[in-house]
Motif scaffolding. Structure first.
Motif, mmCIF file in Angstrom:
data_model
loop_
_atom_site.group_PDB
_atom_site.id
_atom_site.type_symbol
_atom_site.label_atom_id
_atom_site.label_comp_id
_atom_site.label_asym_id
_atom_site.label_seq_id
_atom_site.Cartn_x
_atom_site.Cartn_y
_atom_site.Cartn_z
ATOM 1 N N ILE A 20 6.182 -1.264 -7.454
ATOM 2 C CA ILE A 20 7.133 -0.734 -6.480
ATOM 3 C C ILE A 20 7.987 0.368 -7.095
ATOM 4 O O ILE A 20 8.125 1.465 -6.535
ATOM 5 N N MET A 21 8.553 0.098 -8.258
ATOM 6 C CA MET A 21 9.437 1.071 -8.896
ATOM 7 C C MET A 21 8.680 2.314 -9.318
ATOM 8 O O MET A 21 9.182 3.444 -9.193
ATOM 9 N N ARG A 22 7.463 2.122 -9.810
ATOM 10 C CA ARG A 22 6.651 3.268 -10.217
ATOM 11 C C ARG A 22 6.389 4.190 -9.023
ATOM 12 O O ARG A 22 6.464 5.408 -9.132
ATOM 13 N N GLY A 23 6.112 3.610 -7.878
ATOM 14 C CA GLY A 23 5.815 4.413 -6.706
ATOM 15 C C GLY A 23 7.036 5.100 -6.118
ATOM 16 O O GLY A 23 7.004 6.300 -5.823
ATOM 17 N N ILE A 24 8.125 4.366 -5.955
ATOM 18 C CA ILE A 24 9.320 4.946 -5.334
ATOM 19 C C ILE A 24 9.982 5.966 -6.251
ATOM 20 O O ILE A 24 10.429 7.032 -5.804
ATOM 21 N N TYR A 25 10.040 5.665 -7.549
ATOM 22 C CA TYR A 25 10.667 6.602 -8.477
ATOM 23 C C TYR A 25 9.710 7.704 -8.913
ATOM 24 O O TYR A 25 10.152 8.730 -9.429
ATOM 25 N N GLY A 26 8.428 7.519 -8.706
ATOM 26 C CA GLY A 26 7.438 8.549 -9.044
ATOM 27 C C GLY A 26 7.136 9.427 -7.853
ATOM 28 O O GLY A 26 7.761 10.476 -7.659
ATOM 29 N N ASP A 27 6.182 9.019 -7.026
ATOM 30 C CA ASP A 27 5.821 9.828 -5.855
ATOM 31 C C ASP A 27 6.919 9.857 -4.807
ATOM 32 O O ASP A 27 7.006 10.788 -4.012
ATOM 33 N N GLY A 28 7.722 8.800 -4.740
ATOM 34 C CA GLY A 28 8.757 8.741 -3.713
ATOM 35 C C GLY A 28 8.308 8.060 -2.442
ATOM 36 O O GLY A 28 9.081 7.975 -1.481
ATOM 37 N N ILE A 29 7.076 7.542 -2.412
ATOM 38 C CA ILE A 29 6.567 6.858 -1.231
ATOM 39 C C ILE A 29 5.494 5.860 -1.642
ATOM 40 O O ILE A 29 4.708 6.128 -2.561
ATOM 41 N N ILE A 30 5.500 4.690 -0.991
ATOM 42 C CA ILE A 30 4.481 3.672 -1.203
ATOM 43 C C ILE A 30 4.131 3.082 0.156
ATOM 44 O O ILE A 30 4.835 3.312 1.148
ATOM 45 N N ALA A 31 3.055 2.300 0.228
ATOM 46 C CA ALA A 31 2.636 1.745 1.516
ATOM 47 C C ALA A 31 2.035 0.365 1.337
ATOM 48 O O ALA A 31 1.534 0.010 0.268
ATOM 49 N N CYS A 32 2.105 -0.402 2.410
ATOM 50 C CA CYS A 32 1.453 -1.701 2.500
ATOM 51 C C CYS A 32 0.506 -1.634 3.696
ATOM 52 O O CYS A 32 0.958 -1.559 4.848
ATOM 53 N N ARG A 33 -0.787 -1.612 3.421
ATOM 54 C CA ARG A 33 -1.789 -1.474 4.484
ATOM 55 C C ARG A 33 -1.998 -2.811 5.185
ATOM 56 O O ARG A 33 -2.042 -3.856 4.547
ATOM 57 N N GLY A 34 -2.132 -2.761 6.500
ATOM 58 C CA GLY A 34 -2.419 -3.962 7.263
ATOM 59 C C GLY A 34 -1.353 -5.029 7.155
ATOM 60 O O GLY A 34 -1.653 -6.225 7.168
ATOM 61 N N ALA A 35 -0.102 -4.620 7.093
ATOM 62 C CA ALA A 35 0.989 -5.584 6.932
ATOM 63 C C ALA A 35 1.182 -6.455 8.172
ATOM 64 O O ALA A 35 1.635 -7.598 8.060
ATOM 65 N N PHE A 36 0.855 -5.911 9.341
ATOM 66 C CA PHE A 36 1.088 -6.614 10.594
ATOM 67 C C PHE A 36 -0.174 -6.617 11.452
ATOM 68 O O PHE A 36 -0.983 -5.687 11.404
ATOM 69 N N GLU A 37 -0.300 -7.646 12.286
ATOM 70 C CA GLU A 37 -1.392 -7.713 13.244
ATOM 71 C C GLU A 37 -1.221 -6.624 14.299
ATOM 72 O O GLU A 37 -0.100 -6.291 14.701
ATOM 73 N N ARG A 38 -2.342 -6.090 14.773
ATOM 74 C CA ARG A 38 -2.285 -5.026 15.769
ATOM 75 C C ARG A 38 -1.609 -5.501 17.056
ATOM 76 O O ARG A 38 -0.935 -4.708 17.736
ATOM 77 N N SER A 39 -1.739 -6.778 17.387
ATOM 78 C CA SER A 39 -1.112 -7.280 18.608
ATOM 79 C C SER A 39 0.408 -7.145 18.542
ATOM 80 O O SER A 39 1.057 -6.827 19.554
ATOM 81 N N LEU A 40 0.997 -7.378 17.372
ATOM 82 C CA LEU A 40 2.438 -7.222 17.213
ATOM 83 C C LEU A 40 2.834 -5.758 17.363
ATOM 84 O O LEU A 40 3.859 -5.424 17.977
ATOM 85 N N ILE A 41 2.016 -4.858 16.834
ATOM 86 C CA ILE A 41 2.318 -3.427 16.929
ATOM 87 C C ILE A 41 2.151 -2.931 18.361
ATOM 88 O O ILE A 41 2.895 -2.048 18.815
ATOM 89 N N GLU A 42 1.210 -3.494 19.086
ATOM 90 C CA GLU A 42 1.078 -3.135 20.498
ATOM 91 C C GLU A 42 2.328 -3.520 21.272
ATOM 92 O O GLU A 42 2.799 -2.776 22.139
#
Length: 277
Positions: free
Chosen positions: A15-37
């Motif tokens: 987490i720290m490497r990503g936020i302090y390095g590139d400045g952005i990180i992601a979590c793929r597929g964190a939520f079910e599509r039904s919740l996002i709908e």
């Protein structure tokens, strides 16, 4: 909703490497599509309401809007605020006493233009002098983003950039630096990203016939002051019913009855958009 895995399943170093390095990180597929709908349907309703109310939607460029909302109007708010990845990222970067200070959404509609390269607010002293990041922005798309829908672009590593003039908008003479570093993001429904809002970024032109709504959650370290730009509200009944693990991380007004939100985070430099060759 099914119980979620513990936040300890995510590596602080990553987490720290990503936020302090590139400045952005992601979590793929964190939520079910039904919740996002469901989230997308709620945002559609709230956006129509905001457009019908004077000052309800902030102009962030031609056919591009930002709306702050009452969290209890979003069916998935508790799931978003308590997701173990969100908790892990906030705790790692901002400390265990982090605060959620903003809930809103961006809607780049068809015809939205390129934004100028920018950051969302001026770099605070703890970042300029102390090289410490004290805030985070989480983005959660409600659609599968395609290249013609005006994807978000970010210039990795630029959260540390210092430049003269406007503290949020680097001069156009610096744009080639950001053009060269630009990464275009094409998230899918259920993905969530975390970034420093100081990392130079922009929305691109939406050449499709569809809008690209995205939920925004803003979080602060205890000594940050971004809450003053927002008006996070909750009714007493909703606040009292929140899980303690969510409630203890909120910086909000608790009211007997929800009040219209006065949209205050105006960014004048984004209103015109940019025509790209």
């Amino acid at each position: 909703m099914n119980s979620l895995p513990p936040a300890t399943g995510y590596e602080v170093a990553d987490i720290m490497r990503g936020i302090y390095g590139d400045g952005i990180i992601a979590c793929r597929g964190a939520f079910e599509r039904s919740l996002i709908e469901e989230l997308g349907a709620d945002i559609d309703v709230l956006f129509r309401e905001a457009q019908a109310r004077p000052g309800g939607a902030l102009n962030r460029g031609p056919n591009r809007f930002y709306v702050e909302v009452h969290p209890e109007r979003l069916r998935g708010f508790i799931a978003f605020a308590s997701h173990p990845w969100v908790v892990a990222v906030c705790s790692a970067v901002l400390g265990p006493d982090y605060r959620l200070v903003e809930v809103g959404f961006d809607v780049p509609g068809p015809g939205a233009m390129h934004q100028p390269w920018h950051r969302d607010f001026a770099s605070p002293p703890e970042t300029v002098s102390g090289r410490r990041l004290s805030s985070l922005a989480f983005n959660l798309t409600t659609v599968d983003v395609t290249d013609d829908m005006g994807p978000f672009e970010i210039a990795p590593g630029t959260q540390w950039d210092l430049f003269g003039g406007d503290p949020m908008f680097p001069d156009a003479s610096l744009w080639p630096r950001y053009d060269a570093r630009a990464e275009r993001k094409l998230p899918k429904m259920g993905d969530i990203s975390a970034r420093s809002a100081l990392t130079i970024h922009r929305g691109t032109a939406n050449r499709s016939n569809r809008s690209r709504p995205v939920l925004v959650l803003g979080a602060d370290a205890p000594d940050a002051s971004n809450a003053i730009r927002h008006d996070l509200q909750m009714s007493q009944a909703y606040y009292d019913g929140l899980p303690p693990a969510v409630r203890e991380h909120l910086s909000c007004r608790v009211v007997e009855r929800l009040e219209p939100i006065e949209q205050a985070h105006t960014i004048e430099g984004l209103k015109m958009g940019v025509t790209m060759s």
